[in-house]
Design an enzyme around this catalytic site. Structure first.
Site, PDB file in Angstrom:
ATOM      1  N   ASP A  37       0.856  -1.199   0.000  1.00  0.00           N
ATOM      2  CA  ASP A  37       0.000   0.000   0.000  1.00  0.00           C
ATOM      3  C   ASP A  37       0.881   1.234   0.000  1.00  0.00           C
ATOM      4  OD1 ASP A  37      -3.288   0.306   0.862  1.00  0.00           O
ATOM      5  OD2 ASP A  37      -2.028   2.095   0.716  1.00  0.00           O
ATOM      6  N   ASN A  99      -5.549  -4.706  -6.589  1.00  0.00           N
ATOM      7  CA  ASN A  99      -6.705  -4.097  -5.922  1.00  0.00           C
ATOM      8  C   ASN A  99      -6.531  -2.594  -5.697  1.00  0.00           C
ATOM      9  OD1 ASN A  99      -9.017  -4.174  -3.715  1.00  0.00           O
ATOM     10  ND2 ASN A  99      -7.212  -3.334  -2.685  1.00  0.00           N
ATOM     11  N   TYR A 170     -12.435   6.701 -14.202  1.00  0.00           N
ATOM     12  CA  TYR A 170     -12.425   5.477 -13.385  1.00  0.00           C
ATOM     13  C   TYR A 170     -13.143   4.335 -14.107  1.00  0.00           C
ATOM     14  CZ  TYR A 170     -13.645   2.625  -9.231  1.00  0.00           C
ATOM     15  OH  TYR A 170     -13.827   1.603  -8.324  1.00  0.00           O
ATOM     16  N   LYS A 174     -11.702   0.810 -15.334  1.00  0.00           N
ATOM     17  CA  LYS A 174     -12.252  -0.442 -14.789  1.00  0.00           C
ATOM     18  C   LYS A 174     -12.792  -1.344 -15.904  1.00  0.00           C
ATOM     19  CE  LYS A 174     -11.590  -0.147 -10.331  1.00  0.00           C
ATOM     20  NZ  LYS A 174     -10.483  -0.946  -9.764  1.00  0.00           N
ATOM     21  N   THR A 204     -16.450   1.456   2.008  1.00  0.00           N
ATOM     22  CA  THR A 204     -15.060   1.869   2.245  1.00  0.00           C
ATOM     23  C   THR A 204     -15.032   3.390   2.081  1.00  0.00           C
ATOM     24  OG1 THR A 204     -14.404   1.811  -0.074  1.00  0.00           O
ATOM     25  CG2 THR A 204     -14.197  -0.268   1.141  1.00  0.00           C
TER      26      THR A 204
HETATM   27  N1  LIG Z   1     -15.673  -0.072  -2.312  1.00  0.00           N
HETATM   28  C1  LIG Z   1     -16.384  -0.425  -3.379  1.00  0.00           C
HETATM   29  O1  LIG Z   1     -17.619  -0.586  -3.324  1.00  0.00           O
HETATM   30  C2  LIG Z   1     -15.713  -0.674  -4.685  1.00  0.00           C
HETATM   31  C3  LIG Z   1     -16.523  -0.838  -5.802  1.00  0.00           C
HETATM   32  C4  LIG Z   1     -15.924  -1.112  -7.012  1.00  0.00           C
HETATM   33  C5  LIG Z   1     -14.551  -1.207  -7.106  1.00  0.00           C
HETATM   34  N2  LIG Z   1     -13.773  -1.013  -5.996  1.00  0.00           N
HETATM   35  C6  LIG Z   1     -12.338  -1.141  -6.156  1.00  0.00           C
HETATM   36  O2  LIG Z   1     -11.829  -1.916  -5.097  1.00  0.00           O
HETATM   37  C7  LIG Z   1     -10.460  -1.562  -4.870  1.00  0.00           C
HETATM   38  C8  LIG Z   1     -10.258  -1.249  -3.397  1.00  0.00           C
HETATM   39  O3  LIG Z   1     -10.979  -0.070  -3.091  1.00  0.00           O
HETATM   40  P1  LIG Z   1     -11.518   0.294  -1.615  1.00  0.00           P
HETATM   41  O4  LIG Z   1     -12.954   0.604  -1.782  1.00  0.00           O
HETATM   42  O5  LIG Z   1     -11.072  -0.712  -0.649  1.00  0.00           O
HETATM   43  O6  LIG Z   1     -10.768   1.716  -1.414  1.00  0.00           O
HETATM   44  P2  LIG Z   1      -9.702   2.224  -0.313  1.00  0.00           P
HETATM   45  O7  LIG Z   1      -9.425   3.646  -0.654  1.00  0.00           O
HETATM   46  O8  LIG Z   1     -10.200   1.899   1.050  1.00  0.00           O
HETATM   47  O9  LIG Z   1      -8.414   1.324  -0.588  1.00  0.00           O
HETATM   48  C9  LIG Z   1      -7.575   1.520  -1.697  1.00  0.00           C
HETATM   49  C10 LIG Z   1      -6.135   1.435  -1.239  1.00  0.00           C
HETATM   50  O10 LIG Z   1      -5.272   1.544  -2.390  1.00  0.00           O
HETATM   51  C11 LIG Z   1      -4.125   2.281  -2.004  1.00  0.00           C
HETATM   52  N3  LIG Z   1      -3.486   2.875  -3.185  1.00  0.00           N
HETATM   53  C12 LIG Z   1      -3.941   3.922  -3.916  1.00  0.00           C
HETATM   54  N4  LIG Z   1      -3.085   4.185  -4.917  1.00  0.00           N
HETATM   55  C13 LIG Z   1      -2.083   3.276  -4.836  1.00  0.00           C
HETATM   56  C14 LIG Z   1      -0.923   3.046  -5.598  1.00  0.00           C
HETATM   57  N5  LIG Z   1      -0.616   3.808  -6.671  1.00  0.00           N
HETATM   58  N6  LIG Z   1      -0.105   2.039  -5.237  1.00  0.00           N
HETATM   59  C15 LIG Z   1      -0.387   1.265  -4.146  1.00  0.00           C
HETATM   60  N7  LIG Z   1      -1.472   1.471  -3.374  1.00  0.00           N
HETATM   61  C16 LIG Z   1      -2.321   2.451  -3.711  1.00  0.00           C
HETATM   62  C17 LIG Z   1      -4.655   3.325  -1.040  1.00  0.00           C
HETATM   63  O11 LIG Z   1      -3.612   3.828  -0.200  1.00  0.00           O
HETATM   64  C18 LIG Z   1      -5.735   2.550  -0.285  1.00  0.00           C
HETATM   65  O12 LIG Z   1      -5.259   2.016   0.938  1.00  0.00           O
HETATM   66  C19 LIG Z   1     -10.179  -0.389  -5.795  1.00  0.00           C
HETATM   67  O13 LIG Z   1      -9.570  -0.854  -6.990  1.00  0.00           O
HETATM   68  C20 LIG Z   1     -11.552   0.139  -6.098  1.00  0.00           C
HETATM   69  O14 LIG Z   1     -11.589   0.874  -7.299  1.00  0.00           O
HETATM   70  C21 LIG Z   1     -14.329  -0.736  -4.802  1.00  0.00           C
END
Ligand SMILES: NC(=O)c1ccc[n+]([C@@H]2O[C@H](COP(=O)([O-])OP(=O)(O)OC[C@H]3O[C@@H](n4cnc5c(N)ncnc54)[C@H](O)[C@@H]3O)[C@@H](O)[C@H]2O)c1
Length: 313
Positions: A37, A99, A170, A174, A204
């Protein structure tokens, strides 16, 4: 739960949210985990080693093995070092969970070049770069005669597969990840690597920024708990799932759809080149009400009527 004893996993963006839950679930199943992370803000700014270190401490408290990594997944060189760290620390790599993600939502007409570039870089290049270096590791092992059973789990989104207004950067990234999954699955099958993706839904900081606070139900099942994604991930990582590849799993609480992506759809067939007038007439005849995307919430109705936006009220 299937045993992942002896396997080594990397989870990117694992310091918070869904990635943190993935890491804990993989560790509970027996895998050693490299917790990557950058510790960035939701917009992708800054860096902080603490979130990854905290997840490492949580895994160690469970009796598991883990190590932190602060790489920016969108850097080709950092991604190579990330794969190398897994191999040097734990001797091998079996599972890569792509992720990490950020959002910079804006209507297309107002979006800046920076908002486009940064989001596409973290998601799309941030999937390509670790995958590229992990694939080289697995090809080497496969060519040395090993029966490799490796896994890549990518992260798409309802925004990419259904389309969400205000997220053209985004959602395009995706949707690109879903396409990337299809091609990587076909290319890497020969080395024993399966490649699938999740389209998650979870409470989140990312969804709360997009849709507002999503309340935790006072009793009963919490469909928006980010931990709901991880059993699907662990199942796909099992050796028994070796013949499941190139798929996108839409997960909302206890409902999982194996999505159908682009398919052949409506056929307009002729044995000669179409004339534009004829084609237009055919289009108007077959689709008298026109054709337009439904929108994310309406599309999600066909996946059971659930959406984070509706959950947030
Ligand atoms: N939460 C949802 O409902 C949802 C829906 C669709 C997709 N997603 C996808 O799920 C994944 C996780 O998202 P989340 O909701 O847990 O968000 P989050 O913000 O809680 O977690 C994402 C993490 O990625 C890290 N990060 C960001 N840029 C980075 C980089 N360049 N290198 C390394 N780490 C990096 C951040 O520090 C963070 O801890 C993402 O790809 C997001 O797009 C989430």
């Amino acid at each position: 739960m299937p045993s992942l004893d002896g396997k080594v996993a990397i989870v990117t963006g694992a310091g918070r949210g869904i990635g943190r839950e993935h890491s804990l679930a993989l560790a509970r199943a027996g895998a050693a985990v490299v917790v990557n992370d950058l510790g960035a803000t939701l917009a992708g700014e800054g860096a902080d080693a603490t979130p990854a270190q905290q997840v490492v401490a949580e895994i160690e408290a469970l009796g598991g093995r883990a190590v932190a990594n602060g790489a920016n997944v969108a850097s080709f060189d950092d991604a190579e070092a990330l794969i190398r760290q897994a191999v040097e620390t734990f001797g091998r790599l079996d599972i890569l969970v792509n992720n990490a993600g950020i959002t910079r939502d804006r209507m297309l007409v107002n979006m800046t070049e920076e908002e486009w570039d940064s989001v596409v870089a973290v998601h799309l290049k941030g999937h390509f770069a670790p995958t590229r270096h992990a694939a080289a590791h697995w090809r080497e092992r496969s060519k040395a005669g090993e029966d490799v059973r490796a896994r890549i789990i990518n992260t798409s989104s309802p925004s990419g597969v259904f389309g969400n207004v205000g997220q053209v950067n985004y959602g395009a990234a995706k949707a690109g990840i879903a396409g990337f999954t299809l091609i990587a699955a076909q290319e890497l099958a020969r080395y024993g690597v399966t490649v699938n993706c999740l389209a998650p839904n979870a409470r989140t900081r990312m969804t709360e920024a997009a849709f507002g606070e999503i309340p935790v139900p006072e009793d009963g099942f919490d469909a928006m708990d980010p931990a709901n994604m991880s059993p699907i991930l662990v199942a796909l990582c099992a050796d028994e799932a070796q013949n499941v590849t190139g798929q996108c799993f839409f997960v909302y609480g206890g409902a999982v759809n194996v999505l159908r992506g682009w398919d052949a759809g409506e056929l307009f067939a002729r044995d000669e080149r179409w004339d534009a007038d004829d084609f237009l007439a055919q289009l108007r005849e077959r689709f008298p009400d026109g054709l337009a995307p439904l929108g994310m919430v309406e599309q999600m109705a066909s996946a059971g009527g659930r959406s984070a936006r509706l959950a947030a009220g």
